[in-house]
Design an enzyme around this catalytic site. Sequence first.
Site, PDB file in Angstrom:
ATOM      1  N   LYS A 162      31.511  31.923  28.284  1.00 55.50           N
ATOM      2  CA  LYS A 162      31.652  31.448  26.910  1.00 55.50           C
ATOM      3  C   LYS A 162      30.397  31.805  26.111  1.00 55.50           C
ATOM      4  CE  LYS A 162      35.656  29.231  27.176  1.00 55.50           C
ATOM      5  NZ  LYS A 162      36.823  29.561  26.333  1.00 55.50           N
ATOM      6  N   ASP A 190      34.228  35.246  26.054  1.00 58.98           N
ATOM      7  CA  ASP A 190      35.097  34.544  25.114  1.00 58.98           C
ATOM      8  C   ASP A 190      34.225  33.922  24.041  1.00 58.98           C
ATOM      9  OD1 ASP A 190      37.052  33.240  23.760  1.00 58.98           O
ATOM     10  OD2 ASP A 190      37.667  31.927  25.398  1.00 58.98           O
ATOM     11  N   GLU A 218      36.949  38.380  24.145  1.00 57.33           N
ATOM     12  CA  GLU A 218      38.091  37.626  23.641  1.00 57.33           C
ATOM     13  C   GLU A 218      37.767  36.935  22.316  1.00 57.33           C
ATOM     14  OE1 GLU A 218      40.840  33.916  25.303  1.00 57.33           O
ATOM     15  OE2 GLU A 218      39.604  35.087  26.693  1.00 57.33           O
ATOM     16  N   ASP A 243      43.223  36.010  21.009  1.00 58.17           N
ATOM     17  CA  ASP A 243      43.670  34.737  21.573  1.00 58.17           C
ATOM     18  C   ASP A 243      44.194  33.841  20.460  1.00 58.17           C
ATOM     19  OD1 ASP A 243      44.130  32.382  22.914  1.00 58.17           O
ATOM     20  OD2 ASP A 243      42.048  32.015  23.475  1.00 58.17           O
TER      21      ASP A 243
END
Length: 364
Positions: A162, A190, A218, A243
């Site tokens: 993340k 992400d 992402e 996403d």
Amino acid sequence: MKIKDIQFGIMEIPLKKPFKTALRTANVLSNVVVMIETDTGNQGYGEAPPTGVITGDTQGSIIGAIREHIKKSLIDRDIADIENNMVLLNHSILGNTSAKAALDMALYDLYAQVYQAPLYQILGGCRSELITDKTISVNEPEEMVKDSLETVQEGYRTLKVKVGKNIKLDLNRLDKIRKTVGDNIKLRLDANQGWSVKEAIAAIKKMEERGFNIEFVEQPVKAGDIEGLKKVTDSVTTPIMADESVFSPEEALHLLQNRATDMINIKLMKAGGIHNALKICAIAETSGVECMVGCMLESKIAVTAAAHLAAAKKVVTKVDLDSPLLCAEDPISGGIIYEKDKIILPEAIGLGLGKIKGIGWKSF
């Protein structure tokens, strides 16, 4: 086999450690669980996490949507009439995708029970095993390095890191993580919409220059900024995955027609369940685009449903289904089996779920 009643309960499971992204921090999984009962005594299970910052759903809205709109459209329906049941479900109320997903997976659970087969075989039966990544929450670089090393030592070969709060820190995090885990471990990023378009392009190009070898990034920009997402996709060589920009099949079609992304992350809570997720798979496959099946903070109930979808379709080449591994306990018997980073789908009927501890069932 006809629907006799729909009940719900609240499932609360503490997490092993706080789950942190660019959008939120969570310490406990607190989800709505649904059970459809039929006149034959069969039971189908579903689940909906209240992920307000992504889907806009809360516990109250999920329960209210099912109680006031969805339930009455399904009572007395024949489970075998899956297509018309899904049409009724999807037209019962606007939005409320998590509530719909919970009922969708329970209906598919029962549908597979009608035909006495595991759900993934009913949906396509491509494979019976999957490989998942494991998420590294956004924290100070030293803590993320420690978490990454521990995860690799546990047997995971792919880390989903993340990022998205601070580019300078993000680059520092990745530099230290890559040096610590080595080049044989896959790193996925992400950003959870955390960067601007310019920040995303600059950050990803620096990662490429430094040889971080990122598998994909992402959702680098805001969900609604399709033009910006396309600009990032066109400006870097690292694959970009959409996403939060893709909830519905219509949004998937729009994104792919505009070549705004390289890959799509399908989540049942965004799509409204398996029925619409299958449509997204078909659109992506037709467009020559690979998919990943991911999850929110979900227990083994919803993740088992997502795993059956992922196992059914060849276009799904990646999975991010680690949420149950982040939980401090597992109150659900049956369902998928984890062996380190391997997910095994047992040859059980439907979703193969058993008893759920600690749920006080109530009728809607």
